[in-house]
Scaffold this motif. Structure first.
Motif, mmCIF file in Angstrom:
data_model
loop_
_atom_site.group_PDB
_atom_site.id
_atom_site.type_symbol
_atom_site.label_atom_id
_atom_site.label_comp_id
_atom_site.label_asym_id
_atom_site.label_seq_id
_atom_site.Cartn_x
_atom_site.Cartn_y
_atom_site.Cartn_z
ATOM 1 N N ALA A 142 33.045 29.963 40.238
ATOM 2 C CA ALA A 142 34.390 30.376 40.641
ATOM 3 C C ALA A 142 35.419 29.465 39.985
ATOM 4 O O ALA A 142 35.120 28.322 39.623
ATOM 5 C CB ALA A 142 34.521 30.321 42.160
ATOM 6 N N PRO A 143 36.655 29.934 39.805
ATOM 7 C CA PRO A 143 37.705 29.065 39.249
ATOM 8 C C PRO A 143 37.932 27.842 40.133
ATOM 9 O O PRO A 143 37.689 27.873 41.344
ATOM 10 C CB PRO A 143 38.939 29.978 39.231
ATOM 11 C CG PRO A 143 38.399 31.369 39.218
ATOM 12 C CD PRO A 143 37.139 31.311 40.031
ATOM 13 N N SER A 144 38.434 26.779 39.540
ATOM 14 C CA SER A 144 38.679 25.541 40.280
ATOM 15 C C SER A 144 40.002 25.610 41.035
ATOM 16 O O SER A 144 40.802 26.533 40.858
ATOM 17 C CB SER A 144 38.698 24.357 39.309
ATOM 18 O OG SER A 144 39.724 24.530 38.331
ATOM 19 N N ASP A 145 40.239 24.616 41.869
ATOM 20 C CA ASP A 145 41.505 24.461 42.605
ATOM 21 C C ASP A 145 41.835 25.651 43.490
ATOM 22 O O ASP A 145 43.020 25.956 43.720
ATOM 23 C CB ASP A 145 42.667 24.208 41.631
ATOM 24 C CG ASP A 145 42.451 22.961 40.771
ATOM 25 O OD1 ASP A 145 41.849 22.002 41.294
ATOM 26 O OD2 ASP A 145 42.852 22.966 39.598
ATOM 27 N N GLY A 146 40.816 26.345 43.986
ATOM 28 C CA GLY A 146 41.057 27.450 44.903
ATOM 29 C C GLY A 146 41.571 28.713 44.257
ATOM 30 O O GLY A 146 41.900 29.676 44.950
ATOM 31 N N ARG A 147 41.656 28.754 42.934
ATOM 32 C CA ARG A 147 42.128 29.953 42.251
ATOM 33 C C ARG A 147 41.044 31.027 42.243
ATOM 34 O O ARG A 147 39.891 30.762 42.585
ATOM 35 C CB ARG A 147 42.566 29.610 40.824
ATOM 36 C CG ARG A 147 43.784 28.688 40.767
ATOM 37 C CD ARG A 147 44.147 28.316 39.345
ATOM 38 N NE ARG A 147 43.085 27.536 38.716
ATOM 39 C CZ ARG A 147 43.053 27.223 37.427
ATOM 40 N NH1 ARG A 147 44.019 27.634 36.630
ATOM 41 N NH2 ARG A 147 42.055 26.509 36.942
ATOM 42 N N VAL A 148 41.418 32.239 41.838
ATOM 43 C CA VAL A 148 40.512 33.382 41.941
ATOM 44 C C VAL A 148 40.533 34.208 40.656
ATOM 45 O O VAL A 148 41.467 34.117 39.855
ATOM 46 C CB VAL A 148 40.916 34.297 43.133
ATOM 47 C CG1 VAL A 148 40.829 33.546 44.441
ATOM 48 C CG2 VAL A 148 42.315 34.880 42.936
ATOM 49 N N PHE A 149 39.494 35.020 40.484
ATOM 50 C CA PHE A 149 39.471 35.971 39.381
ATOM 51 C C PHE A 149 40.241 37.231 39.778
ATOM 52 O O PHE A 149 40.192 37.670 40.931
ATOM 53 C CB PHE A 149 38.034 36.366 39.039
ATOM 54 C CG PHE A 149 37.249 35.284 38.351
ATOM 55 C CD1 PHE A 149 37.623 34.807 37.101
ATOM 56 C CD2 PHE A 149 36.110 34.746 38.949
ATOM 57 C CE1 PHE A 149 36.891 33.816 36.467
ATOM 58 C CE2 PHE A 149 35.375 33.761 38.325
ATOM 59 C CZ PHE A 149 35.766 33.287 37.074
ATOM 60 N N SER A 177 41.529 37.597 34.540
ATOM 61 C CA SER A 177 42.393 36.427 34.522
ATOM 62 C C SER A 177 42.084 35.522 35.705
ATOM 63 O O SER A 177 41.393 35.912 36.641
ATOM 64 C CB SER A 177 43.869 36.843 34.555
ATOM 65 O OG SER A 177 44.186 37.467 35.792
ATOM 66 N N VAL A 178 42.598 34.315 35.648
ATOM 67 C CA VAL A 178 42.463 33.349 36.745
ATOM 68 C C VAL A 178 43.829 33.184 37.374
ATOM 69 O O VAL A 178 44.804 32.834 36.692
ATOM 70 C CB VAL A 178 41.924 32.003 36.232
ATOM 71 C CG1 VAL A 178 41.898 30.970 37.359
ATOM 72 C CG2 VAL A 178 40.530 32.181 35.643
#
Length: 251
Positions: free
Chosen positions: A185-192, A231-232
């Motif tokens: 999963a993306p870092s820092d709580g980000r999402v796809f 995208s993230v």
């Protein structure tokens, strides 16, 4: 919860669509039920198979893999609705009544309220599970039709950070299936977030939840799309994609 009831939690459990009480009940059941443990294992492994291999033409196992993933990977909606406020529980309502009325009257009121709340909650749960089952059946039927189409085209690209996004499209059906299987999963709580590009305009096609790395999304109107992008974004997604994209599949 009896054995018959707990078996109905298999799908929601794998989809992470159960509450804490249901999860605890099903966890206890898994320790005693070999069949359910095997089913859970197979459903969870289905999404991992989406990232296996690289092909230039549709592979023989594509249909089975996607149909399996429909049941094991949380599907996402193009627009994420705001979460509905959680209803007050029957115990909370009963407690308020006990504080506001006399003890004798509270026994009657609380009993009636608890019975009504229990019926309403159970009726709502049945309706939700029925809607989920019908949605899953409709999605499976749609995917079967798409993957059986004689003009099926499959393309894929790597995802930044590891993993793949695979897109299967059919002009005859004017639709496609986007399958994301990222390694992390993306870092820092980000999402796809998934996108289609239509007439040079990015259209959001669904946002994954924080920590979610895999998704299967059916998209209608794919005949007008030139690209599928990943995208993230911040949690909840964005109105326009953040660049550079994590993946871009040219259709």
């Amino acid at each position: 919860m009896n054995t018959a009831d707990v078996h109905t939690l298999l799908g929601p459990y794998v989809l992470d669509a159960v509450d804490d009480i249901e999860r605890a009940a099903f966890d206890r059941h898994l320790r005693e039920c070999d069949a359910c443990r095997a089913d859970v294992s197979e459903l969870r492994e289905a999404s991992a198979r989406l990232a296996d291999g690289a092909w230039s033409v549709p592979p023989p196992g594509l249909r089975d893999n996607v149909l399996a993933a429909i049941g094991s990977v949380r599907q996402i909606a193009p627009i994420s609705p705001a979460p509905a406020p959680a209803p007050a529980t029957a115990p909370a309502r009963s407690s308020r009544r006990l504080r506001l009325v006399s003890a004798a009257a509270a026994v009657v009121v609380a009993a009636a309220g608890a019975a009504t709340a229990a019926y309403t909650l159970q009726d709502h749960r049945v309706r939700v599970e029925q809607a989920r089952a019908e949605a899953a059946q409709a999605a499976e039927s749609r995917v079967r039709a798409l993957l059986a189409s004689p003009d099926l085209v499959v393309k894929e690209e790597p995802v930044t950070g590891g993993g793949r996004v695979t897109v299967a499209t059919s002009k005859l059906h004017d639709a496609g299936v986007i399958m994301l299987a990222a390694d992390a999963a993306p870092s820092d709580g980000r999402v796809f977030q998934l996108w289609t590009i239509r007439s040079a305009v990015p259209i959001p096609e669904g946002t994954l939840a924080p920590g979610q790395t895999a998704a299967v999304q059916i998209v209608e109107g794919m005949g007008q799309a030139s690209d599928v992008g990943v995208s993230v974004e911040p949690p909840g997604g964005s109105k326009t994609p953040t660049t550079p994209l994590a993946a871009d599949v040219k259709l």
